[in-house]
Enzyme design. Structure first.
Site, short mmCIF file in Angstrom:
data_model
loop_
_atom_site.label_atom_id
_atom_site.label_comp_id
_atom_site.label_asym_id
_atom_site.label_seq_id
_atom_site.Cartn_x
_atom_site.Cartn_y
_atom_site.Cartn_z
N HIS A 70 -5.64 4.56 16.15
CA HIS A 70 -4.68 3.61 16.70
C HIS A 70 -3.42 3.56 15.85
CE1 HIS A 70 -7.23 1.85 13.69
NE2 HIS A 70 -6.60 0.70 13.66
N ARG A 71 -3.58 3.64 14.55
CA ARG A 71 -2.43 3.61 13.65
C ARG A 71 -1.60 4.88 13.78
NH1 ARG A 71 -0.23 1.14 9.70
NH2 ARG A 71 0.81 2.29 8.03
N ASP A 111 0.35 -4.89 12.34
CA ASP A 111 -0.88 -5.66 12.35
C ASP A 111 -1.87 -4.91 13.23
OD1 ASP A 111 -2.46 -7.80 11.50
OD2 ASP A 111 -2.12 -8.92 13.34
N ASN A 147 0.84 -1.19 0.00
CA ASN A 147 0.00 0.00 0.00
C ASN A 147 0.88 1.25 0.00
OD1 ASN A 147 -1.66 2.16 0.60
ND2 ASN A 147 -2.88 1.05 2.10
N PRO A 148 0.94 1.98 -1.12
CA PRO A 148 1.81 3.17 -1.19
C PRO A 148 1.45 4.22 -0.15
CG PRO A 148 1.04 2.53 -3.38
CD PRO A 148 0.23 1.74 -2.39
N LYS A 199 -9.21 11.71 11.73
CA LYS A 199 -9.01 10.30 12.07
C LYS A 199 -7.53 10.00 12.28
CE LYS A 199 -9.54 5.62 10.24
NZ LYS A 199 -10.00 4.78 9.11
N GLY A 238 -13.58 -0.72 6.80
CA GLY A 238 -13.65 -1.71 7.87
C GLY A 238 -14.79 -1.42 8.84
N TYR A 239 -14.48 -1.40 10.13
CA TYR A 239 -15.49 -1.21 11.17
C TYR A 239 -15.74 0.27 11.50
CZ TYR A 239 -14.57 -6.19 11.96
OH TYR A 239 -14.42 -7.55 11.81
N ASP A 240 -15.16 1.17 10.74
CA ASP A 240 -15.27 2.60 11.04
C ASP A 240 -16.70 3.09 11.22
OD1 ASP A 240 -12.55 2.73 10.96
OD2 ASP A 240 -12.39 4.01 9.19
#
Length: 204
Positions: A181-182, A70, A10-11, A176, A154-156
């Site tokens: 978390h990221r 991860d 993923n760039p 965001k 995803g779960y957003d």
């Protein structure tokens, strides 16, 4: 250290890490630069184990420093599920919609106060000849009973962040990234890296 590999195709992910390493003159590459690199099986039981497996696997193959991550959603009322299975919670074929449907079904009888959850991200760093190091980022929220917002992935749409009064799918990308978390894991990585490799004139 002249270059570091981000274990992703993923760039967009590479751009986040470039902000850390470019000031040091360190080139950031991804697996797109190494098309023959194999997929590393994520057989770990935790986010950290899977991140380390990916980082060490690619590092051993290329003999270069590697970063891997991860991440996923943990829900307290579901004993930490979906956890490391977040991407394929509803089946081997990835489907955000089906994953959300499964979570909402499993939480259908759980009251709002008990629907606490966390988005978690673990980043692993492996430098050849050294032990792997990990940092983590966590964002706490509540799982709503229905989707809200059209952004994110995803779960957003069901992950509600009380401090903003919005789901992750209702936040702008900038909002965001500042609290996710990221984003928090990357900030922790930046702090660790600047302490380990201070630039000239900086104290270790």
């Amino acid at each position: 250290m002249e270059e570091i590999i981000i274990a992703t195709k993923n760039p967009g992910k590479a751009k986040e890490f470039e902000k850390i390493f470019n000031p040091y003159g360190i080139r950031v590459k991804t697996l797109l630069d190494f098309p023959d690199a194999p997929d590393i099986a994520e057989t770990g039981k935790t986010f950290a184990e899977n991140a380390i497996l990916k980082a060490e696997g690619i590092s051993n193959l290329l003999n270069k420093p590697v970063i891997a991550d991860d991440s996923g959603l943990t829900i307290d009322a579901l004993n930490g599920r979906p956890g490391i299975y977040s991407a394929r919670y509803a089946g081997e074929e990835k489907s955000d919609e089906k994953n959300i449907e499964k979570v909402l079904y499993e939480l259908k009888d759980v009251v709002y106060e008990d629907r606490t959850a966390q988005f978690r991200c673990t980043i692993a760093v492996n430098i050849p000849g050294e032990n792997s190091f990990t940092v983590e980022g966590i964002c706490h929220g509540i799982i709503l009973s229905e989707k809200r917002g059209t952004g994110g992935f995803g779960y957003d749409p069901i992950f509600y962040y009380p401090e903003k009064g919005k789901t992750f799918a209702e936040l702008s990308a900038e909002e965001k990234n500042a609290i996710s978390h990221r984003g928090r894991a990357i900030q922790n990585l930046k702090k660790w890296f600047t302490e380990q490799f201070p630039k000239d004139g900086e104290k270790r």
